[in-house]
Design an enzyme around this catalytic site. Structure first.
Site, PDB file in Angstrom:
ATOM      1  N   HIS A  38      -3.800   5.885   3.478  1.00 53.20           N
ATOM      2  CA  HIS A  38      -4.559   4.684   3.107  1.00 53.20           C
ATOM      3  C   HIS A  38      -3.959   3.422   3.716  1.00 53.20           C
ATOM      4  O   HIS A  38      -4.675   2.578   4.277  1.00 53.20           O
ATOM      5  CB  HIS A  38      -4.574   4.600   1.576  1.00 53.20           C
ATOM      6  CG  HIS A  38      -5.407   3.505   1.001  1.00 53.20           C
ATOM      7  ND1 HIS A  38      -4.882   2.281   0.667  1.00 53.20           N
ATOM      8  CD2 HIS A  38      -6.715   3.447   0.665  1.00 53.20           C
ATOM      9  CE1 HIS A  38      -5.833   1.520   0.142  1.00 53.20           C
ATOM     10  NE2 HIS A  38      -6.957   2.198   0.132  1.00 53.20           N
ATOM     11  N   SER A  66     -11.330  -1.403  -0.703  1.00 48.83           N
ATOM     12  CA  SER A  66     -10.067  -1.372   0.029  1.00 48.83           C
ATOM     13  C   SER A  66     -10.267  -1.656   1.500  1.00 48.83           C
ATOM     14  O   SER A  66      -9.384  -2.179   2.173  1.00 48.83           O
ATOM     15  CB  SER A  66      -9.395   0.003  -0.105  1.00 48.83           C
ATOM     16  OG  SER A  66      -8.637   0.092  -1.266  1.00 48.83           O
ATOM     17  N   ASP A  81       0.833  -1.191   0.000  1.00 49.83           N
ATOM     18  CA  ASP A  81       0.000   0.000   0.000  1.00 49.83           C
ATOM     19  C   ASP A  81       0.875   1.251   0.000  1.00 49.83           C
ATOM     20  O   ASP A  81       1.971   1.246  -0.563  1.00 49.83           O
ATOM     21  CB  ASP A  81      -0.917  -0.037   1.225  1.00 49.83           C
ATOM     22  CG  ASP A  81      -2.289   0.555   0.954  1.00 49.83           C
ATOM     23  OD1 ASP A  81      -2.354   1.784   0.779  1.00 49.83           O
ATOM     24  OD2 ASP A  81      -3.274  -0.203   0.919  1.00 49.83           O
TER      25      ASP A  81
END
Length: 670
Positions: A234, A429, A172
């Site tokens: 994220h 996600s 990520d």
């Protein structure tokens, strides 16, 4: 679709930036309500690639020199500014065109390169993006774990397994050292090779922390993004869902809160390249990557909350196959695109990579009622679903209700890192790490599970959708049913033994429990003297992690260990630990001695031992060996003969005590 890599930022901007609106304020100029009246007003972003990834058919083509020569020949023939950049894992090579260009223009060059008879494949190095759109104080906000309708039945599963000893790699944007996450992290790696994209002042290195991925309007190419965009954090949000620190009277819980996370950074400012992602996948699985150190903690499970439209090419597929063949389960997403269905084939996940690659577990997202989330991809390639949350927006795109999102670790920084925080997000996600966490639970019960076995368990135990979710796979992941299906549970010996003074001559003996809660039995400390040994009563619960050593059994020369006996009658012993510890020397140094000899010096701090050996070791660039041996720790020095006294050589000590325990010092040089 025509197979092109079409990578969309729509979900990043609306889903992520607006999902956290109730918690974060925006320092950048955020689009006004008027500018966001229509979701599609964001427009279609550019489809970019940063060079070409090529693999040759013959073994000599894997060599850097051979590849460089072939690339130069091709570039000269085609009159192209194509240059060799570096090796890529999987015996491929990355070629540079000097800057990011449209995918279409790069694909034209790759097509010509594929015509060369010795080329196995040549693909644009496509740019990809994040797929965003217990007693813990915020646990009540994590409906996605415990609610009967939309949750994954995590609390019931935690009585069986919380993923102890399992390792999950999160591929990520990297991580922030959040106080509710940092202690769950293992060393990771930053694979973002472009310094500008990395946004941290350098390229690849062993620092996988997230410096922020904010973007200024137009800086990613093709006029994208349309406005300034704040950092997403994220990877930190995803990692928190997998394994946030739990039962610490703070923050949030993680699905597999006894697992550990290896952060693998592949995304930065303006996304990340396919070449970097492929390297990250292989490294996470413990496979070699040119220029990177070996991963000391190969992952049982990889979470890839990354997506982009297009077919699954050879670069992605080969990396996934290699990782899977090494025993790693790969969980990824179905993509976030339902609101763009008018020109995205109705959000069919078969059009999104890596979810359409073979050998992955592709996850769709459900809302709090167990329906398909409005943004979630779906289709025949989807294996199962998990909570991804679903926020509520007004007609201008502003968040009006965020409590139905997925709640996890975050950061207050708008650009560079700020303070620890928590945020509601939504997206596939957010769904995938729920599944990755449950997969880690399974490995906590039985570490030898194969990717096929993990996938079969997850799908066969998934529960029916309480709402409507067509073409969303086998059902919603059920953590309890999956964990409860494992019957042949591993029995693992305790580790991290430690003995420290307690009170009145007693000692405290502590250790780490490595067994899933589903296993029951006893833990009994033992001592071993020179002639005899016995148990130290009383026996304890198998999951206890401490015992007292009474003063009359506390002898510096005794050895102590733990015996576990489980409810199946199996037994296992830990290694031994002692009150008397072997400690490294102090004040190590090397000086000139005489006649071109050196002498290595040290100060011994192990006066208690009666039998001791010290070996002096040397190494050069290519060779190494033993300088000599002394039978006394506190000799505090040893002469190095002239033929081994070289300024470029390094030296260290090897201590061996009377119990044959070994301690190496670090290398030092003159």
């Amino acid at each position: 679709m025509n197979g092109n890599y079409l990578f969309y930022l729509y979900v990043i901007f609306r889903r992520i930036m607006l999902s956290a609106l109730c918690i974060l304020s925006f320092g950048f100029t955020v689009p006004t309500a008027t500018a966001m009246q229509s979701y599609n007003s964001l427009g279609k972003p550019p489809t970019l690639a940063d060079g070409i990834i090529v693999k040759y058919r013959d073994t000599s083509g894997a060599k850097k020199a051979t590849a460089q020569a072939r690339v130069q020949t091709f570039a000269n023939k085609q009159k192209l500014p194509l240059t060799y950049q570096r090796s890529v894992s999987g015996k491929a090579h990355l070629l540079s065109l000097g800057k990011r260009q449209s995918w279409k223009s790069v694909e034209k060059i790759a097509k010509e390169l594929r015509k060369e008879s010795n080329v196995l494949y040549a693909e644009p190095n496509a740019i990809m993006w994040p797929g965003m759109t217990p007693n813990d104080t915020h646990y009540s906000s994590q409906w996605h774990y415990y609610e009967t309708t939309g949750g994954i039945r995590a609390p019931q599963a935690w009585d069986l397994s919380a993923g102890v000893t399992a390792v999950v790699a999160v591929i990520d944007t990297g991580y922030r050292p959040h106080s509710d996450l940092a202690s769950m992290l293992l060393p990771g790696y930053d694979f973002v090779s472009n310094v500008w994209v990395a946004n941290d002042g350098d390229g690849r290195d062993d620092d996988a922390s997230d410096p922020g991925d904010w973007m200024l309007a137009g800086e990613c190419g093709g006029g994208w993004p349309l406005w300034n965009v704040n950092s997403s954090w994220h990877g930190t949000h995803v990692a928190g869902t997998v394994a946030a620190l739990t039962r610490n009277n703070k923050g949030v819980a993680g699905v597999a809160w006894r697992a550990r996370v290896v952060p693998v950074r592949v995304l930065g400012r303006c996304g990340g390249s396919l070449a970097d992602i492929a390297d990250g996948v292989r490294w996470a699985a413990g496979l070699p990557v040119p220029g990177a150190p070996d991963n000391p903690n190969p992952a049982h499970v990889i979470n890839m909350s990354i997506w982009g439209s297009g077919y699954c090419g050879s670069v992605y597929q080969d990396a996934i196959t290699d990782a899977r063949n090494s025993g790693t389960t790969i969980v990824t997403i179905a993509g976030n695109a339902d609101e763009l269905s008018s020109y995205l084939s109705h959000a069919n996940a078969s059009n999104y990579q890596p979810g359409n690659c073979a050998g992955v577990i592709t996850v769709a997202a459900t809302d709090r009622s167990g329906n398909k989330a409005d943004y979630s991809g779906f289709g025949d390639v989807v294996d199962l679903a998990a909570p991804g949350g679903e926020l509520e927006f007004d007609s201008y795109g502003n968040v009006t209700n965020d409590i139905n999102g997925v709640y996890s670790t975050h950061n207050t920084g708008l650009t560079t890192p700020g303070d620890d925080s928590y945020a509601f997000y939504q997206g596939t996600s957010m769904a995938a790490p729920h599944v990755a966490g449950v997969a880690a639970m399974l490995h906590g019960l039985k570490s030898s599970l194969t990717p096929d076995e993990v996938e079969n368990i997850l799908e066969s135990t998934a529960r029916n959708f309480p709402g409507t979710c067509l073409q969303c796979g086998a059902g919603i992941v059920d953590a309890f049913a999956a964990a409860n299906s494992i019957t042949d549970i591993d029995l693992r010996a305790p580790t991290h033994l430690r003995i420290i003074p307690f009170y009145s001559g007693n000692y405290l003996f502590t250790w780490r429990d490595n067994n899933a809660r589903a296993l029951q039995g006893t833990a009994t400390p033992h001592f071993n003297a020179t002639v005899y040994g016995a148990a130290i009563p009383p026996s304890r619960d198998l999951h206890d992690t401490a015992a007292s050593i009474p003063a009359y059994l506390a002898d510096p020369h005794y050895k102590y260990n733990i015996r576990l006996v489980d409810n199946f009658g199996r037994s296992i012993y830990s290694d031994y630990e002692m009150l008397l510890q072997l400690r490294p020397p102090e004040n190590m140094r090397i000086t000139d001695w005489y006649a071109s000899n050196y002498r290595i010096w040290w100060t011994d701090v192990n006066a208690e031992f009666s039998t001791e050996t010290v070996q002096v070791l040397w190494r050069s660039c290519c060779y190494g060996g033993i300088v000599g041996t002394t039978n006394d720790f506190d000799s505090n020095g040893y002469s190095i003969p002239a033929y081994l006294s070289d300024p470029s050589y390094e030296y260290r000590l090897k201590f061996i005590d009377e119990y044959n325990r070994v301690l190496y010092t670090d290398y030092i040089s003159r």
